[in-house]
Scaffold this motif. Structure first.
Motif, PDB file in Angstrom:
ATOM      1  N   ASP A  83      28.504  10.322  82.066  1.00 47.40           N
ATOM      2  CA  ASP A  83      27.931  11.463  82.842  1.00 47.40           C
ATOM      3  C   ASP A  83      26.900  12.147  81.845  1.00 47.40           C
ATOM      4  O   ASP A  83      26.990  13.207  81.534  1.00 47.40           O
ATOM      5  CB  ASP A  83      29.098  12.398  82.915  1.00 47.40           C
ATOM      6  CG  ASP A  83      30.042  12.170  83.875  1.00 47.40           C
ATOM      7  OD1 ASP A  83      29.800  11.425  84.929  1.00 47.40           O
ATOM      8  OD2 ASP A  83      31.188  12.399  83.731  1.00 47.40           O
ATOM      9  N   TYR A  84      25.844  11.308  81.638  1.00 43.61           N
ATOM     10  CA  TYR A  84      24.607  11.825  80.922  1.00 43.61           C
ATOM     11  C   TYR A  84      23.509  11.360  81.206  1.00 43.61           C
ATOM     12  O   TYR A  84      23.277  10.360  82.176  1.00 43.61           O
ATOM     13  CB  TYR A  84      24.926  11.354  79.539  1.00 43.61           C
ATOM     14  CG  TYR A  84      24.778  10.020  79.159  1.00 43.61           C
ATOM     15  CD1 TYR A  84      23.538   9.088  78.955  1.00 43.61           C
ATOM     16  CD2 TYR A  84      26.120   9.256  78.857  1.00 43.61           C
ATOM     17  CE1 TYR A  84      23.667   7.756  78.728  1.00 43.61           C
ATOM     18  CE2 TYR A  84      26.088   7.924  78.718  1.00 43.61           C
ATOM     19  CZ  TYR A  84      24.703   7.107  78.674  1.00 43.61           C
ATOM     20  OH  TYR A  84      24.770   5.694  78.601  1.00 43.61           O
ATOM     21  N   THR A 106      31.024  20.489  82.147  1.00 45.42           N
ATOM     22  CA  THR A 106      32.509  20.282  82.108  1.00 45.42           C
ATOM     23  C   THR A 106      33.397  21.652  81.496  1.00 45.42           C
ATOM     24  O   THR A 106      33.022  21.838  80.477  1.00 45.42           O
ATOM     25  CB  THR A 106      32.820  18.782  81.105  1.00 45.42           C
ATOM     26  OG1 THR A 106      32.259  17.991  81.815  1.00 45.42           O
ATOM     27  CG2 THR A 106      34.138  18.534  81.215  1.00 45.42           C
ATOM     28  N   THR A 107      34.347  21.969  82.096  1.00 47.02           N
ATOM     29  CA  THR A 107      35.192  22.986  81.717  1.00 47.02           C
ATOM     30  C   THR A 107      36.708  22.434  81.774  1.00 47.02           C
ATOM     31  O   THR A 107      36.962  21.760  82.596  1.00 47.02           O
ATOM     32  CB  THR A 107      34.971  24.177  82.335  1.00 47.02           C
ATOM     33  OG1 THR A 107      35.329  24.110  83.928  1.00 47.02           O
ATOM     34  CG2 THR A 107      33.642  24.649  82.413  1.00 47.02           C
ATOM     35  N   GLU A 127      31.142  20.334  87.350  1.00 45.87           N
ATOM     36  CA  GLU A 127      30.018  20.727  88.198  1.00 45.87           C
ATOM     37  C   GLU A 127      28.570  20.309  87.862  1.00 45.87           C
ATOM     38  O   GLU A 127      28.351  20.219  86.735  1.00 45.87           O
ATOM     39  CB  GLU A 127      30.240  22.107  88.584  1.00 45.87           C
ATOM     40  CG  GLU A 127      29.843  22.925  87.178  1.00 45.87           C
ATOM     41  CD  GLU A 127      29.853  24.771  87.341  1.00 45.87           C
ATOM     42  OE1 GLU A 127      29.882  25.129  88.699  1.00 45.87           O
ATOM     43  OE2 GLU A 127      30.250  25.406  86.670  1.00 45.87           O
ATOM     44  N   ASN A 128      27.749  20.159  88.927  1.00 47.34           N
ATOM     45  CA  ASN A 128      26.575  19.935  88.657  1.00 47.34           C
ATOM     46  C   ASN A 128      25.761  21.056  87.906  1.00 47.34           C
ATOM     47  O   ASN A 128      26.072  22.107  87.882  1.00 47.34           O
ATOM     48  CB  ASN A 128      25.579  19.530  89.865  1.00 47.34           C
ATOM     49  CG  ASN A 128      25.977  18.211  90.668  1.00 47.34           C
ATOM     50  OD1 ASN A 128      26.691  17.539  89.922  1.00 47.34           O
ATOM     51  ND2 ASN A 128      25.615  17.767  91.518  1.00 47.34           N
ATOM     52  N   ARG A 129      24.660  20.739  87.314  1.00 50.83           N
ATOM     53  CA  ARG A 129      24.084  21.586  86.132  1.00 50.83           C
ATOM     54  C   ARG A 129      23.165  22.521  87.189  1.00 50.83           C
ATOM     55  O   ARG A 129      22.812  23.690  86.793  1.00 50.83           O
ATOM     56  CB  ARG A 129      22.995  20.972  85.463  1.00 50.83           C
ATOM     57  CG  ARG A 129      23.851  20.332  84.342  1.00 50.83           C
ATOM     58  CD  ARG A 129      22.993  19.208  83.603  1.00 50.83           C
ATOM     59  NE  ARG A 129      22.357  20.349  82.512  1.00 50.83           N
ATOM     60  CZ  ARG A 129      22.693  20.510  81.371  1.00 50.83           C
ATOM     61  NH1 ARG A 129      23.697  19.563  81.039  1.00 50.83           N
ATOM     62  NH2 ARG A 129      22.032  21.254  80.567  1.00 50.83           N
ATOM     63  N   GLY A 130      22.599  22.074  88.268  1.00 53.21           N
ATOM     64  CA  GLY A 130      21.834  23.174  89.254  1.00 53.21           C
ATOM     65  C   GLY A 130      20.336  23.180  88.602  1.00 53.21           C
ATOM     66  O   GLY A 130      19.652  22.272  87.958  1.00 53.21           O
ATOM     67  N   GLU A 131      20.034  24.632  88.561  1.00 54.24           N
ATOM     68  CA  GLU A 131      18.857  24.962  88.047  1.00 54.24           C
ATOM     69  C   GLU A 131      19.000  24.993  86.407  1.00 54.24           C
ATOM     70  O   GLU A 131      19.968  25.631  86.028  1.00 54.24           O
ATOM     71  CB  GLU A 131      18.066  26.155  88.323  1.00 54.24           C
ATOM     72  CG  GLU A 131      17.516  25.897  89.610  1.00 54.24           C
ATOM     73  CD  GLU A 131      16.794  27.151  90.415  1.00 54.24           C
ATOM     74  OE1 GLU A 131      16.708  28.081  89.696  1.00 54.24           O
ATOM     75  OE2 GLU A 131      16.566  27.258  91.730  1.00 54.24           O
TER      76      GLU A 131
END
Length: 205
Positions: A83-84, A106-107, A127-131
């Protein structure tokens, strides 16, 4: 006879000295040229690229903006197993910098049992990073910034040299600012101090 030998000896000594000086000048020019090339592979501090990006649900990246700011970038050298995104700053096809950033946020939540305080359940959420914005090291000769996924597939390329990026006025001296400062010399900062070398040779002539 002795006078002739002395004259010849002096002539040969002058020729040898001139040859030695010429070789020294050639060596110095080659050395400074090599140092200059290597210097272009070193980030310019305290400057950095600030990129504004958007991540889609499929984890593709879209470019929004880029600017040069005064600041320092993280090293992004953490070894991420999955995931990078892989980041590369390039001069042509020569890699100036590489690192990794997580492609997800990641939380980890800890849920305690009401019956047993020692029993802890950990729940990992992604969750996705979004903006998002990111800061990268600034290189004077960088031509592009490339992002790839963990499989090596290219997801975004930012052609740095297609933008007219203004460098901010910094309070501290740095290499490539056009000033050969007291803490710089021909070997540590050829772009700023090369004029001193040229002036030295002009005076020698």
């Amino acid at each position: 006879m002795n006078d002739r030998m002395q004259k010849k000896f002096k002539q040969w000594a002058i020729i040898a000295s001139a040859l030695f000086i010429s070789l020294g000048i050639v060596f110095l020019l080659v050395k400074t040229s090599v140092v200059s090339d290597k210097k272009n592979d070193i980030p310019v501090y305290p400057l950095a690229y600030k990129l504004a990006l958007v991540q889609s649900q499929d984890r593709s990246l879209a470019f929004r903006s880029i600017q040069v700011i005064e600041g320092y970038a993280p090293d992004y050298l953490a070894e991420l197993p999955k995931d990078y995104y892989r980041i590369e700053i390039l001069n042509g096809e020569r890699t100036l910098y590489k690192g990794k950033i997580p492609s997800v946020i990641t939380t980890i939540e800890e849920n305690f049992s009401p019956d047993d305080e020692t029993a802890v359940e950990q729940v990992t959420k992604t969750e996705n990073r979004g903006e998002f914005d990111m800061v990268l090291p600034y290189y004077e000769k960088a031509t592009k910034i490339r992002f790839s996924d963990e499989e090596g597939r290219e997801v975004l390329v930012v052609n740095v040299n297609s933008f007219s990026l203004e460098k901010p006025q910094t309070k501290t001296n740095y290499c490539n600012d056009g000033i050969c400062a007291d803490n710089e010399n021909i070997f540590t900062c050829y772009p700023d101090c090369s004029q001193k070398l040229r002036s030295f040779f002009e005076r020698s002539d």
